[in-house]
Design a protein around this motif. Structure first.
Motif, PDB file in Angstrom:
ATOM      1  N   ASP A  38       0.861  -1.179   0.000  1.00  0.00           N
ATOM      2  CA  ASP A  38       0.000   0.000   0.000  1.00  0.00           C
ATOM      3  C   ASP A  38       0.895   1.226   0.000  1.00  0.00           C
ATOM      4  O   ASP A  38       2.116   1.132   0.157  1.00  0.00           O
ATOM      5  CB  ASP A  38      -0.908  -0.011   1.234  1.00  0.00           C
ATOM      6  CG  ASP A  38      -2.126   0.894   1.054  1.00  0.00           C
ATOM      7  OD1 ASP A  38      -2.170   1.612   0.029  1.00  0.00           O
ATOM      8  OD2 ASP A  38      -3.001   0.890   1.935  1.00  0.00           O
ATOM      9  N   ASP A  39       0.295   2.381  -0.171  1.00  0.00           N
ATOM     10  CA  ASP A  39       1.061   3.617  -0.076  1.00  0.00           C
ATOM     11  C   ASP A  39       1.610   3.774   1.347  1.00  0.00           C
ATOM     12  O   ASP A  39       0.929   3.448   2.326  1.00  0.00           O
ATOM     13  CB  ASP A  39       0.188   4.819  -0.418  1.00  0.00           C
ATOM     14  CG  ASP A  39      -0.238   4.816  -1.879  1.00  0.00           C
ATOM     15  OD1 ASP A  39       0.316   4.009  -2.650  1.00  0.00           O
ATOM     16  OD2 ASP A  39      -1.130   5.611  -2.231  1.00  0.00           O
ATOM     17  N   HIS A  41       2.550   6.343   4.049  1.00  0.00           N
ATOM     18  CA  HIS A  41       2.351   7.749   4.394  1.00  0.00           C
ATOM     19  C   HIS A  41       3.450   8.217   5.361  1.00  0.00           C
ATOM     20  O   HIS A  41       3.880   7.489   6.246  1.00  0.00           O
ATOM     21  CB  HIS A  41       0.968   7.942   5.014  1.00  0.00           C
ATOM     22  CG  HIS A  41      -0.152   7.700   4.044  1.00  0.00           C
ATOM     23  ND1 HIS A  41      -0.696   8.696   3.266  1.00  0.00           N
ATOM     24  CD2 HIS A  41      -0.807   6.551   3.703  1.00  0.00           C
ATOM     25  CE1 HIS A  41      -1.648   8.198   2.503  1.00  0.00           C
ATOM     26  NE2 HIS A  41      -1.742   6.891   2.749  1.00  0.00           N
ATOM     27  N   GLN A  88       4.310   6.096  -2.828  1.00  0.00           N
ATOM     28  CA  GLN A  88       3.287   5.267  -3.448  1.00  0.00           C
ATOM     29  C   GLN A  88       3.707   3.805  -3.562  1.00  0.00           C
ATOM     30  O   GLN A  88       4.897   3.472  -3.595  1.00  0.00           O
ATOM     31  CB  GLN A  88       2.946   5.821  -4.828  1.00  0.00           C
ATOM     32  CG  GLN A  88       2.307   7.202  -4.787  1.00  0.00           C
ATOM     33  CD  GLN A  88       1.949   7.712  -6.165  1.00  0.00           C
ATOM     34  OE1 GLN A  88       2.340   7.138  -7.174  1.00  0.00           O
ATOM     35  NE2 GLN A  88       1.189   8.799  -6.209  1.00  0.00           N
ATOM     36  N   ARG A  89       2.712   2.970  -3.603  1.00  0.00           N
ATOM     37  CA  ARG A  89       2.930   1.532  -3.770  1.00  0.00           C
ATOM     38  C   ARG A  89       3.675   1.271  -5.079  1.00  0.00           C
ATOM     39  O   ARG A  89       3.333   1.817  -6.126  1.00  0.00           O
ATOM     40  CB  ARG A  89       1.589   0.811  -3.784  1.00  0.00           C
ATOM     41  CG  ARG A  89       1.660  -0.710  -3.879  1.00  0.00           C
ATOM     42  CD  ARG A  89       0.252  -1.278  -3.829  1.00  0.00           C
ATOM     43  NE  ARG A  89       0.226  -2.721  -3.714  1.00  0.00           N
ATOM     44  CZ  ARG A  89       0.193  -3.562  -4.743  1.00  0.00           C
ATOM     45  NH1 ARG A  89       0.173  -3.075  -5.979  1.00  0.00           N
ATOM     46  NH2 ARG A  89       0.164  -4.871  -4.538  1.00  0.00           N
ATOM     47  N   ALA A  91       6.711   2.233  -5.669  1.00  0.00           N
ATOM     48  CA  ALA A  91       7.673   3.298  -5.959  1.00  0.00           C
ATOM     49  C   ALA A  91       9.092   2.888  -5.562  1.00  0.00           C
ATOM     50  O   ALA A  91       9.307   2.038  -4.691  1.00  0.00           O
ATOM     51  CB  ALA A  91       7.273   4.571  -5.224  1.00  0.00           C
TER      52      ALA A  91
END
Length: 247
Positions: A38-39, A41, A88-89, A91
């Motif tokens: 997932d992203d 944060h 981001q996922r 990246a």
């Protein structure tokens, strides 16, 4: 790298080195990418540096659209870099931390930099990573020598060692001047480098060939230090040089 796979940091006259950082946010199992990922944060990288290798600057990866932002403390022992909010996922982030070599001395044998990732997103098993390297100091030393006069002729009466009492009885004088140059960083202490000189000491019959009358180390104009072992082992009576004469 060394034979054991350990990284080797070879230092000569460079003022800084670059530590490459590569951070990815990819699924833990590439064959099943839907399982997790997932992203991330508030993705943050924290790096801690030894006193010998403080943080100096950041060099961005030219191909990255969004720049990495790094903030260091006053003495460069710690830096925090914002990788993205979110990262981001899928990246990948690549950049370089420029580290100063000003604190490395001849006594430095190894260095370790601790890297730690953090995010407010769920990320189990995010353990710190330690980048280690052995330090090798490469000093570009050079040695040159000249003899004055460049040619000698032997003759006269051969005396036994016990019969020689004065400097004038050991034959013609020759001066060997050896110059050691260092084109790299300062040695910090003169005792960290040694020069061993070998010369024709005696003939097959045991007679002296070259007898050392004076040995000295000129470290700066007007300052000379003795060498070891000391010259004139027979303690011959020496002629005191006149003002302006060279030894």
């Amino acid at each position: 790298r060394g034979d054991d796979g350990a990284a080797i940091l070879a230092i000569s006259d460079q003022k800084d080195v670059a530590l490459e950082i590569h951070v990815t946010n990819k699924p833990s199992e590439p064959a099943e990418p839907q399982r997790d990922g997932d992203d991330a944060h508030e993705a943050l990288l924290s790096a801690s540096f030894p006193p010998e290798l403080p943080y100096s600057a950041l060099r961005q990866d030219e191909g990255r659209p969004a720049p990495v932002l790094c903030l260091a403390n006053q003495n460069g022992s710690r830096v925090e870099c914002e990788l993205g909010n979110p990262l981001q996922r899928g990246a990948e982030v690549r950049f370089f931390l420029i580290l100063s070599t000003s604190g490395i001395t001849l006594q430095t044998t190894d260095l370790a930099v601790e890297l730690a990732l953090s995010t407010i997103s769920e990320q189990p098993g995010l353990a710190p990573v330690v980048a280690r390297a052995r330090v090798v100091i490469e000093l570009p030393l050079s040695v040159t020598g000249v003899a004055v006069p460049p040619r000698l002729f032997f003759g006269g009466t051969v005396r036994g060692e016990s019969a020689v009492k004065h400097e004038s009885q050991v034959g013609s004088a020759v001066r060997f001047e050896v110059t050691v140059s260092n084109r790299g960083q300062s040695l910090k202490t003169l005792g960290s480098a040694f020069l061993t000189l070998l010369w024709p000491h005696e003939l097959p019959n045991g007679k002296w060939l070259l007898y050392p009358l004076h040995l000295e180390l000129a470290v700066s104009p007007g300052q000379a230090l003795p060498c070891s072992p000391a010259a004139n082992p027979l303690r011959l009576a020496l002629v005191r040089p006149r003002c302006g004469d060279a030894l």
